[in-house]
Motif scaffolding. Structure first.
Motif, PDB file in Angstrom:
ATOM      1  N   THR A 213       0.843  -1.201   0.000  1.00 45.61           N
ATOM      2  CA  THR A 213       0.000   0.000   0.000  1.00 45.61           C
ATOM      3  C   THR A 213       0.876   1.247   0.000  1.00 45.61           C
ATOM      4  O   THR A 213       0.513   2.273  -0.582  1.00 45.61           O
ATOM      5  N   ILE A 214       2.027   1.150   0.653  1.00 42.29           N
ATOM      6  CA  ILE A 214       3.032   2.211   0.607  1.00 42.29           C
ATOM      7  C   ILE A 214       4.353   1.577   0.182  1.00 42.29           C
ATOM      8  O   ILE A 214       4.568   0.369   0.317  1.00 42.29           O
ATOM      9  N   ASP A 215       5.252   2.419  -0.322  1.00 35.44           N
ATOM     10  CA  ASP A 215       6.549   1.941  -0.802  1.00 35.44           C
ATOM     11  C   ASP A 215       7.674   2.184   0.191  1.00 35.44           C
ATOM     12  O   ASP A 215       8.747   1.589   0.067  1.00 35.44           O
ATOM     13  N   ALA A 216       7.430   3.078   1.130  1.00 35.42           N
ATOM     14  CA  ALA A 216       8.474   3.448   2.080  1.00 35.42           C
ATOM     15  C   ALA A 216       7.847   4.062   3.318  1.00 35.42           C
ATOM     16  O   ALA A 216       6.694   4.512   3.288  1.00 35.42           O
ATOM     17  N   ALA A 217       8.604   4.081   4.396  1.00 34.78           N
ATOM     18  CA  ALA A 217       8.105   4.670   5.642  1.00 34.78           C
ATOM     19  C   ALA A 217       9.268   5.098   6.523  1.00 34.78           C
ATOM     20  O   ALA A 217      10.291   4.414   6.598  1.00 34.78           O
ATOM     21  N   GLU A 218       9.109   6.247   7.151  1.00 38.00           N
ATOM     22  CA  GLU A 218      10.085   6.668   8.165  1.00 38.00           C
ATOM     23  C   GLU A 218       9.437   6.562   9.529  1.00 38.00           C
ATOM     24  O   GLU A 218       8.226   6.748   9.675  1.00 38.00           O
ATOM     25  N   TRP A 219      10.257   6.244  10.538  1.00 43.18           N
ATOM     26  CA  TRP A 219       9.729   6.185  11.888  1.00 43.18           C
ATOM     27  C   TRP A 219      10.643   6.991  12.797  1.00 43.18           C
ATOM     28  O   TRP A 219      10.584   8.200  12.834  1.00 43.18           O
ATOM     29  N   VAL A 220      11.565   6.351  13.509  1.00 46.70           N
ATOM     30  CA  VAL A 220      12.459   7.107  14.389  1.00 46.70           C
ATOM     31  C   VAL A 220      13.903   6.747  14.095  1.00 46.70           C
ATOM     32  O   VAL A 220      14.626   7.443  13.407  1.00 46.70           O
ATOM     33  N   GLY A 221      14.348   5.620  14.656  1.00 49.12           N
ATOM     34  CA  GLY A 221      15.731   5.190  14.512  1.00 49.12           C
ATOM     35  C   GLY A 221      15.845   3.727  14.876  1.00 49.12           C
ATOM     36  O   GLY A 221      14.838   3.065  15.172  1.00 49.12           O
ATOM     37  N   PRO A 222      17.050   3.176  14.870  1.00 49.53           N
ATOM     38  CA  PRO A 222      17.238   1.735  15.024  1.00 49.53           C
ATOM     39  C   PRO A 222      16.532   1.097  16.218  1.00 49.53           C
ATOM     40  O   PRO A 222      15.880   0.063  16.074  1.00 49.53           O
ATOM     41  N   TYR A 223      16.636   1.698  17.390  1.00 46.78           N
ATOM     42  CA  TYR A 223      16.086   1.066  18.593  1.00 46.78           C
ATOM     43  C   TYR A 223      14.576   0.917  18.502  1.00 46.78           C
ATOM     44  O   TYR A 223      14.020  -0.145  18.777  1.00 46.78           O
ATOM     45  N   ASP A 224      13.887   1.978  18.079  1.00 43.96           N
ATOM     46  CA  ASP A 224      12.434   1.914  17.965  1.00 43.96           C
ATOM     47  C   ASP A 224      12.003   1.162  16.707  1.00 43.96           C
ATOM     48  O   ASP A 224      11.026   0.421  16.722  1.00 43.96           O
ATOM     49  N   ASP A 225      12.733   1.356  15.617  1.00 38.51           N
ATOM     50  CA  ASP A 225      12.364   0.705  14.354  1.00 38.51           C
ATOM     51  C   ASP A 225      12.452  -0.823  14.457  1.00 38.51           C
ATOM     52  O   ASP A 225      11.649  -1.543  13.862  1.00 38.51           O
ATOM     53  N   SER A 294      22.074  -5.110  15.146  1.00 35.82           N
ATOM     54  CA  SER A 294      21.082  -6.184  15.153  1.00 35.82           C
ATOM     55  C   SER A 294      20.227  -6.153  13.895  1.00 35.82           C
ATOM     56  O   SER A 294      19.917  -7.198  13.301  1.00 35.82           O
ATOM     57  N   LEU A 295      19.845  -4.954  13.456  1.00 38.67           N
ATOM     58  CA  LEU A 295      19.030  -4.819  12.242  1.00 38.67           C
ATOM     59  C   LEU A 295      19.792  -5.286  11.009  1.00 38.67           C
ATOM     60  O   LEU A 295      19.237  -5.971  10.138  1.00 38.67           O
ATOM     61  N   VAL A 296      21.057  -4.911  10.911  1.00 36.19           N
ATOM     62  CA  VAL A 296      21.868  -5.336   9.767  1.00 36.19           C
ATOM     63  C   VAL A 296      22.022  -6.854   9.769  1.00 36.19           C
ATOM     64  O   VAL A 296      21.921  -7.505   8.718  1.00 36.19           O
ATOM     65  N   ALA A 297      22.213  -7.431  10.945  1.00 34.62           N
ATOM     66  CA  ALA A 297      22.323  -8.887  11.043  1.00 34.62           C
ATOM     67  C   ALA A 297      21.031  -9.569  10.611  1.00 34.62           C
ATOM     68  O   ALA A 297      21.043 -10.711  10.116  1.00 34.62           O
TER      69      ALA A 297
END
Length: 369
Positions: A213-225, A294-297
């Protein structure tokens, strides 16, 4: 008068004096530390413990400083009112306080966004310097006062990430037609480059990305994302979030209620707010390094926005600011103050801070740290 009689009379007189002193002192203490209970509504869910936790830190400090006489009950987004109505509820007196981000309300008046973050403005240290020493708190409160509010910085996330994308974005042309969940004011800027901004609540972002429905989204940063699992459905993780270089999270108070507080409580509110403000950015600085690894892993692909994209967005942002300044006196007054300090802030930042940090980053890349 014999000795025993004198002692008895002196003791009775002393006890009476003590009783009088206690009687006189108690009302003074009661007046300086009256029993007050407020309610505070947050714009954040409890699951985002760092940003939501800023209000809890603030409330805890006030309670401890007043021996429990000034208590603030913190309610998560949706428990009393929807998160994006926190400021409205505070102004109306439904609650005495709220913990929110001022740019959520930019649709009412773009000036709201200036107290929090706008594209290509100041980073977290710069925003705090402007707020506390550049007159920012006073300037923003001139505007908030017209809304029946009084505000103080109550947190900062530091520079945010640029968001999660289902495909790589290398050129300005790649932005055209992109449907992106992005905060309001930034959406007005990026819309000029062909992006279709979407307003979607945090809990609805993942399914919208998953379904396309969307192609992209921003939120906050690594810990919250990381808590929201975006890397599973939109693996390209871009940086920096040029629209939020140092977003201030505000503690907003019903102006009439704040003005009713005794002077010592007002002072404590300022102190506790500044402590909560500092604590939030400190915690994000501590938890984000582990989270990004952790996200990259887990499959996230870190990508910087190209200089072509950054420059195009910078130019479009300046177009928007010129439009705003031409027709909004409140916006113009505050933005001129921020711009003047921004120029000085980045002059100084590139001298010692930039060179020290750059050297240390090179050592980190060389595995020497």
């Amino acid at each position: 008068m014999d000795r025993r009689s004198f002692i008895r009379k002196a003791g009775a007189a002393g006890a009476g004096a003590a009783a009088v002193a206690t009687t006189l002192a108690t009302p003074a203490i009661a007046q300086s530390n009256p029993k007050i209970t407020w309610r505070l509504t947050s714009s954040f869910p409890k699951s985002l413990d760092t940003i939501y936790g800023g209000a809890e830190v603030f409330a805890k400090m006030l309670s401890e400083a007043t021996d429990g006489n000034f208590t603030i009950q913190v309610f998560a987004s949706g428990e009393l009112v929807p998160g994006l109505q926190a400021a409205d509820a505070t102004a109306a007196g439904t609650v005495e306080a709220s913990h929110t981000v001022a740019y959520y309300y930019w649709g009412k008046n773009p000036t709201w966004a200036l107290g929090a973050a706008v594209p290509f403005s100041l980073n977290a240290r710069g925003m705090n310097a402007w707020h506390y020493h550049g007159g920012g708190i006073g300037l923003f409160n001139e505007f908030l006062g017209k809304q029946g509010l009084y505000g103080l910085p109550g947190g900062n996330t530091g520079v945010q990430m640029g968001g999660w994308f289902r495909k790589e974005i290398n050129t300005v042309a790649d932005l055209k037609g992109l449907k992106m969940r992005i905060g309001g004011f930034a959406g007005k800027v990026i819309e000029k480059l062909g992006v279709v901004p979407q307003q979607i609540a945090g809990g609805d972002i993942y399914p919208a990305l998953e379904k396309g429905t969307i192609d992209a989204a921003e939120w906050v940063g690594p810990y919250d994302d990381e808590k929201l699992g975006f890397q599973k459905v939109a693996p390209y993780y871009y940086y920096p979030g040029w629209w939020e270089g140092g977003p201030t999270v505000h503690l907003l108070f019903n102006k009439a209620k704040f003005e009713e507080l005794p002077a010592n409580y007002k002072s404590l509110v300022h102190t506790a707010a500044q402590a909560a403000d500092a604590n939030m950015v400190q915690k994000y600085d501590y938890v984000n390094p582990k989270a990004v690894k952790s996200l990259v892993a887990a499959g996230a692909k870190l990508r910087p926005f190209s200089q072509e994209i950054m420059l195009a967005c910078f130019e479009k942002a300046n177009e928007v600011y010129a439009e705003m300044e031409a027709g909004n006196a409140d916006f113009k007054k505050i933005w001129e103050s921020i711009k003047a300090f921004r120029k000085e802030h980045y002059l100084w930042a590139q001298v010692a801070e930039y060179n020290y940090d750059t050297f240390m980053m090179l050592q980190q890349r060389g595995s020497k740290l």
